[in-house]
Design a protein around this motif. Structure first.
Motif, PDB file in Angstrom:
ATOM      1  N   UNK A   1      31.041 -16.436  30.171  1.00 41.34           N
ATOM      2  CA  UNK A   1      29.633 -16.292  29.775  1.00 41.34           C
ATOM      3  C   UNK A   1      29.395 -16.833  28.370  1.00 41.34           C
ATOM      4  N   UNK A   2      30.264 -16.485  27.440  1.00 42.34           N
ATOM      5  CA  UNK A   2      30.094 -16.927  26.052  1.00 42.34           C
ATOM      6  C   UNK A   2      30.245 -18.441  25.924  1.00 42.34           C
ATOM      7  N   UNK A   3      31.214 -19.016  26.623  1.00 40.90           N
ATOM      8  CA  UNK A   3      31.412 -20.465  26.558  1.00 40.90           C
ATOM      9  C   UNK A   3      30.224 -21.211  27.148  1.00 40.90           C
ATOM     10  N   UNK A   4      29.679 -20.695  28.239  1.00 41.27           N
ATOM     11  CA  UNK A   4      28.521 -21.343  28.845  1.00 41.27           C
ATOM     12  C   UNK A   4      27.307 -21.237  27.935  1.00 41.27           C
ATOM     13  N   UNK A   5      27.173 -20.128  27.245  1.00 42.83           N
ATOM     14  CA  UNK A   5      26.054 -19.968  26.315  1.00 42.83           C
ATOM     15  C   UNK A   5      26.160 -20.933  25.139  1.00 42.83           C
ATOM     16  N   UNK A   6      27.340 -21.035  24.572  1.00 43.34           N
ATOM     17  CA  UNK A   6      27.521 -21.853  23.367  1.00 43.34           C
ATOM     18  C   UNK A   6      27.491 -23.347  23.685  1.00 43.34           C
ATOM     19  N   UNK A   7      28.185 -23.762  24.748  1.00 45.46           N
ATOM     20  CA  UNK A   7      28.364 -25.186  25.016  1.00 45.46           C
ATOM     21  C   UNK A   7      27.854 -25.598  26.398  1.00 45.46           C
ATOM     22  N   UNK A   8      28.289 -24.895  27.433  1.00 42.54           N
ATOM     23  CA  UNK A   8      28.106 -25.354  28.799  1.00 42.54           C
ATOM     24  C   UNK A   8      26.670 -25.594  29.222  1.00 42.54           C
TER      25      UNK A   8
ATOM     26  N   UNK B   1      36.654 -14.122  33.350  1.00 43.03           N
ATOM     27  CA  UNK B   1      35.611 -15.023  33.851  1.00 43.03           C
ATOM     28  C   UNK B   1      34.240 -14.605  33.330  1.00 43.03           C
ATOM     29  N   UNK B   2      33.962 -13.307  33.422  1.00 45.23           N
ATOM     30  CA  UNK B   2      32.640 -12.813  33.043  1.00 45.23           C
ATOM     31  C   UNK B   2      32.433 -12.854  31.523  1.00 45.23           C
ATOM     32  N   UNK B   3      33.432 -12.442  30.776  1.00 45.16           N
ATOM     33  CA  UNK B   3      33.259 -12.319  29.327  1.00 45.16           C
ATOM     34  C   UNK B   3      33.393 -13.662  28.621  1.00 45.16           C
ATOM     35  N   UNK B   4      34.558 -14.255  28.707  1.00 48.93           N
ATOM     36  CA  UNK B   4      34.786 -15.531  28.025  1.00 48.93           C
ATOM     37  C   UNK B   4      33.943 -16.637  28.641  1.00 48.93           C
TER      38      UNK B   4
ATOM     39  N   UNK C   1      42.685 -20.039  28.544  1.00 42.46           N
ATOM     40  CA  UNK C   1      42.345 -21.362  28.025  1.00 42.46           C
ATOM     41  C   UNK C   1      41.614 -22.168  29.087  1.00 42.46           C
ATOM     42  N   UNK C   2      42.077 -22.071  30.330  1.00 40.46           N
ATOM     43  CA  UNK C   2      41.421 -22.811  31.406  1.00 40.46           C
ATOM     44  C   UNK C   2      39.999 -22.311  31.634  1.00 40.46           C
ATOM     45  N   UNK C   3      39.776 -21.017  31.514  1.00 36.50           N
ATOM     46  CA  UNK C   3      38.420 -20.477  31.651  1.00 36.50           C
ATOM     47  C   UNK C   3      37.479 -21.167  30.670  1.00 36.50           C
ATOM     48  N   UNK C   4      37.934 -21.344  29.443  1.00 34.10           N
ATOM     49  CA  UNK C   4      37.123 -22.019  28.421  1.00 34.10           C
ATOM     50  C   UNK C   4      36.782 -23.434  28.865  1.00 34.10           C
ATOM     51  N   UNK C   5      37.763 -24.168  29.330  1.00 33.20           N
ATOM     52  CA  UNK C   5      37.555 -25.569  29.695  1.00 33.20           C
ATOM     53  C   UNK C   5      36.637 -25.708  30.913  1.00 33.20           C
TER      54      UNK C   5
END
Length: 425
Positions: A57-64, A52-55, A130-134
């Protein structure tokens, strides 16, 4: 140094400090969930929190973040701010965009952690990643834009100060969908007779997790002012405390008189339910209303727990009862008790109608999108662990180690003998 510069500096310190408090809540999630599940799945709980914290955070930075707070497109999504680039001048802040992103990034991690608990002890770790990303890149940010990013619910006047609806109700209904799709743990609901009871592995650990969450919630709610000089901070803090206390006290007394004993898991979750319930209205309701909100939140948590059991839906840590049931009530309570616009304070029906509409939309969005995402993931990666993996424990099955090497499950596994050979070498 000008007064404006000084205020900006104080606001930045306040926001970064409260963001750190919210991030510490992940330690609370980890301990709470590890304490509620069986020992053979403790490491898996911790690894999901790190995911949750690692992936996340990165997904929220790039897209979210861009989808949530970027330049609005017809009230639906943001179109700028991806990797903090592009036009973000429409966000009215006294702090830097970096500090604001850090605070919002801490929020998104909390959302996905809600779902983690509902699928504990049986989800395939790869499918969970995968769900964390979505969730962190799309599901939560789009819904968040509607309320906090200048979207259509914001235009209607929906009030959700720190996230009873955007974070907790959405996360809770996402957790419900995930639990329904993945199914119950092996043996949880036998074909005949009552459901089996999986006893918590470590209630003191779970209680420490709850205390950490309680502590972090002051950052969650009071930090949402985004300003250290906001005169509402003291009031937000006290109603947060009162609601949590009321939720815990209510469940303590209810279980004592209903069952002849105070049920520890219920009291732990009752306090958390009180925190969830006050999150939307912490800046808008009175002290007395906060006590009522907390007490009702605790009772709704118990009712929702029984509702899940009756429908044979397995939620090991009570993610849906704590977050969805209490989050729904907390959102509606704003329309009832808000000092400005509340039905019971002379404001009429408008705010209550808007709150109800927004709540329904967010709950449906979280449930439907999670249901669909889990179904699609299952086409490529099985979302559920095998019966053998579940029986052995996800710690060994997915991570090759147990929280304690003295457990019978670990001693019987191949990983134990592999580690013994490595020590000898």
């Amino acid at each position: 140094m000008t007064l404006e510069t000084l205020n900006a500096g104080l606001d930045t310190i306040w926001v970064v400090l409260t963001a750190a408090m919210i991030l510490l809540m992940e330690g609370g999630f980890a301990l709470l969930e590890a304490g509620f599940v069986r020992t053979k799945n403790n490491v898996n709980i911790i690894m999901k929190v790190f995911a949750d914290i690692t992936i996340g955070t990165l997904c929220y930075f790039v897209v979210g973040f861009g989808l949530m707070y970027g330049t609005d497109l017809i009230g639906s999504i943001g179109t700028s701010g991806f990797m903090l680039k592009g036009d973000l001048s429409h966000i009215d802040l006294t702090i830097s965009i970096d500090a604001f992103w850090l605070f919002q990034g801490a929020f998104v991690i909390a959302v996905i952690s809600i779902v983690s608990g509902a699928v504990a002890e049986r989800i395939n770790f790869r499918a969970y990643l995968i769900y964390v990303v979505m969730m962190t890149a799309f599901i939560y940010p789009i819904a968040g834009h509607w309320v906090w990013g200048g979207g259509w619910l914001s235009e209607l006047g929906m009030q959700d100060f720190a996230g009873s609806a955007v974070i907790h109700a959405l996360g809770g209904f996402s957790a419900l969908a995930a639990a329904m799709v993945i199914g119950p743990r092996v043996g949880k609901f036998p074909s005949e007779g009552p459901s089996s009871i999986s006893l918590p592995s470590n209630l003191p650990l779970a209680s420490v997790g709850a205390f950490l969450l309680w502590f972090g919630w002051f950052g969650f709610n009071a930090g949402s002012t985004l300003q250290a000089t906001d005169g509402r901070i003291g009031h937000i803090a006290i109603v947060t405390m009162l609601s949590a206390a009321s939720g815990g006290a209510g469940t303590m007394l209810y279980t004592l008189f209903r069952y002849g004993r105070s049920d520890a898991p219920s009291v732990i979750n009752g306090s958390l339910a009180g925190l969830v319930g006050i999150t939307a209205g912490c800046a808008f309701v009175s002290d007395i209303a906060a006590i009522l909100i907390g007490a009702v939140s605790g009772m709704l948590m118990i009712a929702a727990t029984n509702w899940l059991e009756a429908r044979k839906i397995d939620d090991p840590v009570g993610a849906f009862p704590v977050h969805a049931a209490s989050g729904m009530w907390g959102t509606i309570a704003v329309g009832l008790f808000a000092t400005e616009g509340g039905l019971f304070t002379g404001g009429g029906w408008h705010l209550l109608k808007v709150q109800t509409l927004g709540l329904m939309v967010l709950c449906i969005w979280g449930f439907v999108l999670t249901w669909m995402v889990f179904k699609v993931i299952n086409i490529w990666v099985p979302i559920r662990s095998t019966d053998e993996e579940e029986e052995l424990g996800l710690d060994i099955s997915y991570h090759g180690i147990m929280a304690t090497h003295t457990s019978p499950e670990f001693i019987k596994s191949e990983n134990y003998f592999k580690q013994e050979e490595e020590v000898k070498r």
